[in-house]
Every structure is written in structure tokens, then in C-alpha cells.
Design a protein around this motif. Structure first.
Motif, PDB file in Angstrom:
ATOM      1  N   GLY A 231       0.771  -1.125   0.004  1.00  0.00           N
ATOM      2  CA  GLY A 231       0.028  -0.026  -0.059  1.00  0.00           C
ATOM      3  C   GLY A 231       0.790   1.207  -0.081  1.00  0.00           C
ATOM      4  N   GLY A 232       2.020   1.066   0.856  1.00  0.00           N
ATOM      5  CA  GLY A 232       2.955   2.563   0.718  1.00  0.00           C
ATOM      6  C   GLY A 232       3.540   2.722  -0.574  1.00  0.00           C
ATOM      7  N   GLN A 233       4.007   1.724  -1.155  1.00  0.00           N
ATOM      8  CA  GLN A 233       4.406   1.757  -2.414  1.00  0.00           C
ATOM      9  C   GLN A 233       3.585   2.168  -3.468  1.00  0.00           C
ATOM     10  OE1 GLN A 233       8.048   1.146  -3.034  1.00  0.00           O
ATOM     11  NE2 GLN A 233       8.095   0.824  -0.719  1.00  0.00           N
ATOM     12  N   LEU A 234       2.367   1.704  -3.453  1.00  0.00           N
ATOM     13  CA  LEU A 234       1.414   2.166  -4.466  1.00  0.00           C
ATOM     14  C   LEU A 234       1.086   3.665  -4.174  1.00  0.00           C
ATOM     15  CD1 LEU A 234      -1.166  -0.689  -4.527  1.00  0.00           C
ATOM     16  CD2 LEU A 234       0.283  -0.221  -6.287  1.00  0.00           C
ATOM     17  N   TYR A 235       1.194   4.097  -3.083  1.00  0.00           N
ATOM     18  CA  TYR A 235       1.012   5.465  -2.690  1.00  0.00           C
ATOM     19  C   TYR A 235       2.008   6.244  -3.446  1.00  0.00           C
ATOM     20  CZ  TYR A 235       0.326   9.923   0.017  1.00  0.00           C
ATOM     21  OH  TYR A 235       0.256  11.102   0.134  1.00  0.00           O
ATOM     22  N   SER A 236       3.298   5.910  -3.300  1.00  0.00           N
ATOM     23  CA  SER A 236       4.450   6.530  -3.649  1.00  0.00           C
ATOM     24  C   SER A 236       4.346   6.423  -5.271  1.00  0.00           C
ATOM     25  CB  SER A 236       5.692   5.811  -3.160  1.00  0.00           C
ATOM     26  OG  SER A 236       5.975   5.948  -1.977  1.00  0.00           O
ATOM     27  N   PHE A 237       3.675   5.454  -5.977  1.00  0.00           N
ATOM     28  CA  PHE A 237       3.620   5.570  -7.291  1.00  0.00           C
ATOM     29  C   PHE A 237       2.655   6.575  -7.826  1.00  0.00           C
ATOM     30  CE2 PHE A 237       5.107   1.050  -7.357  1.00  0.00           C
ATOM     31  CZ  PHE A 237       6.209   1.277  -8.401  1.00  0.00           C
ATOM     32  N   ARG A 238       1.640   7.066  -6.983  1.00  0.00           N
ATOM     33  CA  ARG A 238       0.807   7.766  -7.406  1.00  0.00           C
ATOM     34  C   ARG A 238       1.439   9.314  -7.782  1.00  0.00           C
ATOM     35  NH1 ARG A 238      -4.399   7.225  -8.122  1.00  0.00           N
ATOM     36  NH2 ARG A 238      -5.534   5.530  -7.307  1.00  0.00           N
ATOM     37  N   LYS A 239       2.318   9.733  -7.156  1.00  0.00           N
ATOM     38  CA  LYS A 239       3.379  10.728  -7.272  1.00  0.00           C
ATOM     39  C   LYS A 239       4.228  10.760  -8.511  1.00  0.00           C
ATOM     40  CE  LYS A 239       3.875  11.323  -2.202  1.00  0.00           C
ATOM     41  NZ  LYS A 239       4.468  11.719  -1.118  1.00  0.00           N
ATOM     42  N   GLU A 240       4.330   9.712  -9.028  1.00  0.00           N
ATOM     43  CA  GLU A 240       4.987   9.635 -10.280  1.00  0.00           C
ATOM     44  C   GLU A 240       4.088   9.851 -11.631  1.00  0.00           C
ATOM     45  OE1 GLU A 240       8.375   9.182 -10.355  1.00  0.00           O
ATOM     46  OE2 GLU A 240       8.551   9.038  -8.004  1.00  0.00           O
ATOM     47  N   PRO A 241       4.667  10.513 -12.636  1.00  0.00           N
ATOM     48  CA  PRO A 241       3.703  10.496 -13.945  1.00  0.00           C
ATOM     49  C   PRO A 241       3.770   9.311 -14.512  1.00  0.00           C
ATOM     50  CG  PRO A 241       6.130  11.491 -14.061  1.00  0.00           C
ATOM     51  CD  PRO A 241       6.057  11.153 -12.733  1.00  0.00           C
ATOM     52  N   LEU A 242       2.355   9.118 -14.695  1.00  0.00           N
ATOM     53  CA  LEU A 242       2.060   7.686 -15.222  1.00  0.00           C
ATOM     54  C   LEU A 242       0.929   7.957 -16.416  1.00  0.00           C
ATOM     55  CD1 LEU A 242       1.319   5.591 -11.803  1.00  0.00           C
ATOM     56  CD2 LEU A 242       3.362   5.391 -13.566  1.00  0.00           C
TER      57      LEU A 242
ATOM     58  N   GLY B 241      -1.718   3.254 -17.018  1.00  0.00           N
ATOM     59  CA  GLY B 241      -1.028   2.982 -15.714  1.00  0.00           C
ATOM     60  C   GLY B 241      -1.704   3.561 -14.534  1.00  0.00           C
ATOM     61  N   GLN B 242      -2.538   4.606 -14.683  1.00  0.00           N
ATOM     62  CA  GLN B 242      -3.284   5.048 -13.461  1.00  0.00           C
ATOM     63  C   GLN B 242      -4.464   3.998 -13.213  1.00  0.00           C
ATOM     64  OE1 GLN B 242      -2.980   7.725 -11.544  1.00  0.00           O
ATOM     65  NE2 GLN B 242      -1.219   8.597 -12.336  1.00  0.00           N
ATOM     66  N   GLN B 243      -5.086   3.546 -14.334  1.00  0.00           N
ATOM     67  CA  GLN B 243      -5.984   2.597 -14.226  1.00  0.00           C
ATOM     68  C   GLN B 243      -5.554   1.220 -13.425  1.00  0.00           C
ATOM     69  OE1 GLN B 243      -7.970   1.787 -18.054  1.00  0.00           O
ATOM     70  NE2 GLN B 243      -8.629   4.108 -18.288  1.00  0.00           N
ATOM     71  N   ALA B 244      -4.238   0.699 -13.801  1.00  0.00           N
ATOM     72  CA  ALA B 244      -3.740  -0.317 -13.436  1.00  0.00           C
ATOM     73  C   ALA B 244      -3.543  -0.093 -11.802  1.00  0.00           C
ATOM     74  CB  ALA B 244      -2.420  -0.663 -14.038  1.00  0.00           C
ATOM     75  N   LEU B 245      -3.033   1.022 -11.450  1.00  0.00           N
ATOM     76  CA  LEU B 245      -2.710   1.410 -10.179  1.00  0.00           C
ATOM     77  C   LEU B 245      -3.999   1.462  -9.344  1.00  0.00           C
ATOM     78  CD1 LEU B 245      -0.620   2.309  -8.090  1.00  0.00           C
ATOM     79  CD2 LEU B 245      -0.996   4.622  -8.705  1.00  0.00           C
ATOM     80  N   ALA B 246      -5.000   2.094  -9.792  1.00  0.00           N
ATOM     81  CA  ALA B 246      -6.153   2.154  -8.989  1.00  0.00           C
ATOM     82  C   ALA B 246      -6.855   0.803  -8.880  1.00  0.00           C
ATOM     83  CB  ALA B 246      -7.380   2.878  -9.954  1.00  0.00           C
ATOM     84  N   LEU B 247      -6.593  -0.364 -10.074  1.00  0.00           N
ATOM     85  CA  LEU B 247      -7.124  -1.686  -9.519  1.00  0.00           C
ATOM     86  C   LEU B 247      -6.410  -2.238  -8.621  1.00  0.00           C
ATOM     87  CD1 LEU B 247      -8.948  -4.078 -10.450  1.00  0.00           C
ATOM     88  CD2 LEU B 247      -7.376  -4.545 -12.395  1.00  0.00           C
ATOM     89  N   MET B 248      -5.130  -2.143  -8.615  1.00  0.00           N
ATOM     90  CA  MET B 248      -4.425  -2.723  -7.587  1.00  0.00           C
ATOM     91  C   MET B 248      -4.701  -2.068  -6.117  1.00  0.00           C
ATOM     92  SD  MET B 248      -0.399  -3.276  -8.944  1.00  0.00           S
ATOM     93  CE  MET B 248      -0.353  -1.425  -9.590  1.00  0.00           C
ATOM     94  N   GLU B 249      -4.841  -1.247  -6.042  1.00  0.00           N
ATOM     95  CA  GLU B 249      -5.479  -0.570  -4.800  1.00  0.00           C
ATOM     96  C   GLU B 249      -6.580  -1.240  -4.271  1.00  0.00           C
ATOM     97  OE1 GLU B 249      -5.424   3.560  -5.197  1.00  0.00           O
ATOM     98  OE2 GLU B 249      -3.264   4.183  -4.811  1.00  0.00           O
ATOM     99  N   THR B 250      -7.444  -1.427  -5.239  1.00  0.00           N
ATOM    100  CA  THR B 250      -8.860  -1.829  -4.916  1.00  0.00           C
ATOM    101  C   THR B 250      -8.827  -3.255  -4.503  1.00  0.00           C
ATOM    102  OG1 THR B 250      -9.904  -0.436  -6.521  1.00  0.00           O
ATOM    103  CG2 THR B 250     -11.147  -2.243  -5.894  1.00  0.00           C
ATOM    104  N   LYS B 251      -7.805  -4.129  -5.227  1.00  0.00           N
ATOM    105  CA  LYS B 251      -7.699  -5.298  -4.747  1.00  0.00           C
ATOM    106  C   LYS B 251      -6.977  -5.471  -3.401  1.00  0.00           C
ATOM    107  CE  LYS B 251      -9.683  -7.024  -8.163  1.00  0.00           C
ATOM    108  NZ  LYS B 251     -11.126  -7.732  -8.169  1.00  0.00           N
ATOM    109  N   ILE B 252      -5.990  -4.830  -3.081  1.00  0.00           N
ATOM    110  CA  ILE B 252      -5.224  -4.573  -1.899  1.00  0.00           C
ATOM    111  C   ILE B 252      -6.179  -4.259  -0.777  1.00  0.00           C
ATOM    112  CG2 ILE B 252      -3.675  -3.314  -0.384  1.00  0.00           C
ATOM    113  CD1 ILE B 252      -1.916  -3.310  -2.768  1.00  0.00           C
TER     114      ILE B 252
END
Length: 471
Positions: free
Chosen positions: A287-298, A302-313
Motif C-alpha cells: 500500500g505504501g509503495q502504491l501511494y508512492s507511485f501515485r506521485k510519479e507521472p503515469l 498506468g493510472q487505471q492499473a494502479l487504481a485496480l491494484m489499490e482496490t484489490k489490496i
């Protein structure tokens, strides 16, 4: 092989059938002994308790035959004196006296005068009247001495020559062997006593069988502290004894199975608890790593994949919470604080918290609750957990209906909280869809608060969940 071949005989020897056949065989063997033993016992008891009736061996008791024999002989003697003179009658009586020395004799002539008496007797009238004769005969019937009255010349003479009388003590009519008619008066008693003994043995045999069967029945119906039937004490190695042994073996197997089940349950609970704690740490890191990814330009992908991973976590984190809660509830370690609370206030607060999520999901909320409080004995935090699980399942699985209704109805004569939807949702949930564990937690929490959940689904769509007190 020898030991195996001897097993059937050993089982028969220890069987109930062999024991009862032994009782019958003993009775059949003993019956021939029973009759003579009863005779001897009766004779001994009579000799012991009635010694006065036994004749003295020093006393010579003369016997003159039976009463019928004496009566016939006397009547014959009287008939032979037909037409005889008084002197001839006297002579005949003296001759009869020599034949019956223990007897008393006399005769009365046609005029009613008492003639010869052998021996002389006091109390006899010198002149007989018909009344005296009738009274004498009436008194002599079945008395001692034995008395015979015969008309001289026979009955055809009708007392034309008078009558003659014969008197003999009844002891002289008994056999010279000294036997007595009452020597075996106790014979029937001893026969009854012997047969009563056999009946008693049979009664004790069947009473013992009944007692053992009732003891076995009590062991089958009575349970011990562990909820299992109690063992029964073993008796003799017969059919009932083998049944008792088999029952105790079954109880031991059940106890061993219960113990293994308990150990496996404890192992499963420990495994779930440890696994839940072990999974929480890597999920927190992810969860902490995904929060760090949100600060990176995607990119958008990539944003959709990141949102899906957060949902599943988040889903996985919720499942771990469910596992921990279920483990605590199943083991009875979930802390409950049961108090009298206004259930409607708790429902309003929980619905207000979920209202923004319903509005975002396009679900119309129809809340119709009365103003008057409804007091239930509940744990407020646990009841909120129940509502949260039901509302969450409604959003996930009944959101297509676009409706949630919360109201109060009478169900089975009890006031029930009703949560309704218009989709396939709550009525068609299964563990494969992720709702099974959540509903199990709901049922466990409601059970601890003595509440009941009842779910009704309709073919045209829609589900109604009723929650009401058990009592």
C-alpha cells in the motif's frame, strides 16, 4: 487353529442361552429327587412337631379291621340270631366278646329291657323308650367309640326281637404298623416350596438381564460433561456383556474423534490468526509503495492499473479483517459488551455514514423508521459491524437494483428490522462471490446478541433481510 476352534464353545458357555438351559437342566434332573425328598421332609416334620400322636411301642394296640368290616360282621351276627331264645342270644354275645375283647356289647329285648352287658356299663337305661333309642343312635354317629346298632333277626324283623349294640374305641380300628393318615400333611407344602425355588431362580435370572439392559439404556441416553454418552460398567462376558463392551468402544472412538476434531480446530484457528498477521505486513508495504507511485507521472493505462491494484489490496485487507473476526467469534474470544440500546439510533447513524456511498453508486435510499426508540439488548459496535457487512454486500451485489429500503415490520409476532433491495444481490450471494465469510460473521455476531437473520428472496427480483430478537 485350536484356539480358534474353541471360540464358539467358549462363547456358548458364557452365553445367556447356556445359563438358562443350565437352570432348566438342573430342574429336570432334580425333579426325580424332589418327590422322595418331599415325602421324607413331610414325614420328619410330622414326627418332630406331632410326637404325641405316635403310638407308644410298649403299648399293644389290637386292630379289628375297618369300620365297614365291623359293621357288616355285626349285622350278620344279628341276622343269624333270628328266632333265638334270650339264653342263646346271651351265649352268642359272650362268644363275640371273646373275638372282640376291647369292645363293649349289650342287647335290648322287644320289651325295651336292657339284657346282657359285656362289660357292665353305667348310664344305660334299664327300660328303653323309642325316644331313648333315637337319642342314643344320634349321639353315636361319628363319635368315639365306634358304634354299630343292629336289629336282631335282621331289618325284616323290625325290632321284633330287639336290637344289639357294638362299641369299639376307634384306636383299635387303625393299622398295627403305627402309620398315620396325617403323616404326609406337609407334602404339598414342600412340593410348593421346591417349585417356588425354581421360579425364584428364573425370576432372578431375568431380573438381572433387565437390570443390565436398563443400565445400558441409561448409558446411551445420558451424556457426560463432554456431550458424549457415558461409559457403562462391564458385566459378565455374555451377549449383554459384549454389547456393553462394543458400546464402550464406540464411546471411546467418539471421544477420540472429538479430541482430534478439537485439536484440528485449534490448529486451524491458530493458522488463520498467524496467516492474517503475516499477510498484513506485506500488504501495508504494498500500500505504501502504491501511494508512492501515485506521485510519479503515469499514463492513463498506468493510472487505471494502479487504481485496480489499490482496490484489490483493500479487498484483500478487508478479507483478512473478516478472517480475524471470524476466528475470534468462532473461538469465543470476541469481546462483546451487551447493553440495552436504541437499535433505531444505531441504524440511523450507520445509514448516514453509508449514504454518500449509496449516492455515488446511484442507489436510492428509502429509510422509514419510527421516532419512538426500539430497545434491544445488543453490543453497539458489533451491531454496527453487522449493518456494515450487509450494506457493503448490498452495494457490491445488489447495486444494479438501485434501491435500498430500511424499515420496521412485524415478523413472527416480533418487531423486526428490514433491509430490502431490488436486485439479485443478497439472496444470491455465495462464498465464491466474496460474501460468504461476511455473512457468516453477521450470523455469529447476531447469535452472540441472541438475534436472528432471516433472508427472503423473490423470483421477480429483490431480497428482504429480517433481523429480530430470538426471544
Amino acid at each position: 487353529m485350536r484356539r480358534h476352534s474353541g471360540q464358539p464353545f467358549k462363547k456358548f458357555r458364557n452365553s445367556l442361552l447356556s445359563r438358562y438351559l443350565g437352570i432348566i437342566g438342573f430342574a429336570l434332573v432334580f425333579i426325580p429327587i424332589l418327590i422322595p425328598v418331599s415325602f421324607l421332609a413331610s414325614w420328619g416334620v410330622n414326627r418332630a412337631f406331632f410326637p404325641a400322636s405316635v403310638p407308644d411301642k410298649t403299648e399293644v394296640v389290637r386292630s379289628y379291621g375297618s369300620g365297614l368290616q365291623l359293621e357288616n360282621a355285626w349285622h350278620n351276627a344279628a341276622s343269624s340270631l333270628s328266632g333265638k331264645t334270650p339264653e342263646e342270644i346271651n351265649e352268642r354275645l359272650r362268644a363275640l366278646k371273646q373275638d372282640y375283647p376291647d369292645a363293649s356289647m349289650f342287647w335290648v329285648d322287644a320289651e325295651g329291657l336292657t339284657r346282657l352287658q359285656l362289660p357292665e356299663q353305667s348310664g344305660l337305661p334299664s327300660k328303653w323308650t323309642p325316644e331313648d333309642a333315637v337319642a342314643y343312635m344320634k349321639h353315636a354317629v361319628d363319635s368315639d367309640p365306634f358304634t354299630v346298632v343292629a336289629f336282631i333277626g335282621g331289618k325284616s324283623q323290625a325290632a321284633g326281637q330287639g336290637f344289639m349294640v357294638f362299641e369299639l374305641p376307634r384306636k383299635n380300628m387303625k393299622p398295627l404298623t403305627g402309620g398315620r393318615e396325617g403323616d404326609y400333611r406337609f407334602y404339598g407344602f414342600f412340593i410348593f416350596l421346591m417349585f417356588s425355588f425354581f421360579i425364584l431362580i428364573s425370576y432372578l435370572f431375568f431380573r438381572d438381564i433387565r437390570k443390565r439392559l436398563l443400565r445400558l439404556e441409561s448409558g446411551m441416553t445420558r451424556t457426560g460433561p463432554n456431550g458424549l454418552p457415558v461409559r457403562v460398567p462391564l458385566g459378565r462376558p455374555d451377549e449383554i456383556g459384549r454389547l456393553e463392551q462394543a458400546f464402550n468402544h464406540m464411546v471411546d472412538e467418539l471421544d477420540d474423534s472429538r479430541r482430534r476434531e478439537h485439536e484440528e480446530e485449534e490448529l486451524r484457528k491458530s493458522l488463520i490468526s498467524n496467516l492474517s498477521h503475516d499477510l498484513r505486513t506485506p500488504l501495508t508495504v504494498l500500500g505504501g509503495q502504491l501511494y508512492s507511485f501515485r506521485k510519479e507521472p503515469l499514463s492513463d493505462q498506468g493510472q487505471q492499473a494502479l487504481a485496480l491494484m489499490e482496490t484489490k489490496i483493500n479487498d484483500l485487507s478487508g478479507l483478512i479483517d473478516h478472517l480475524l473476526s471470524y476466528n475470534l467469534l468462532a473461538s469465543g474470544r470476541y469481546a462483546m459488551n451487551l447493553e440495552d440500546r436504541d437499535m433505531l439510533r444505531v441504524v440511523r447513524v450507520s445509514a448516514a455514514a453509508w449514504y454518500p456511498l449509496w449516492e455515488k453508486a446511484g442507489i436510492e435510499a428509502d429509510i422509514d423508521l419510527p421516532e419512538d426508540p426500539l430497545i434491544w439488548h445488543i453490543d453497539e459496535q458489533g451491531f454496527r459491524r453487522v449493518l456494515d457487512n450487509l450494506f457493503q454486500n448490498l452495494v457490491r451485489h445488489a447495486g444494479s437494483g438501485g434501491y435500498v429500503g430500511i424499515s420496521i415490520e412485524q415478523r413472527h409476532r416480533k418487531t423486526a428490522l428490514v433491509i430490502a433491495d431490488r436486485g439479485p444481490g443478497l439472496g444470491s450471494l455465495s462464498p465464491a462471490k466474496g460474501a460468504g465469510l461476511g455473512l457468516q460473521i453477521v450470523d455469529l455476531l447476531l447469535r452472540e446478541m441472541e438475534l436472528v437473520r432471516e433472508t427472503v428472496s423473490y423470483p421477480e427480483g429483490g431480497t428482504r433481510v429480517y433481523i429480530y430478537p430470538l426471544q
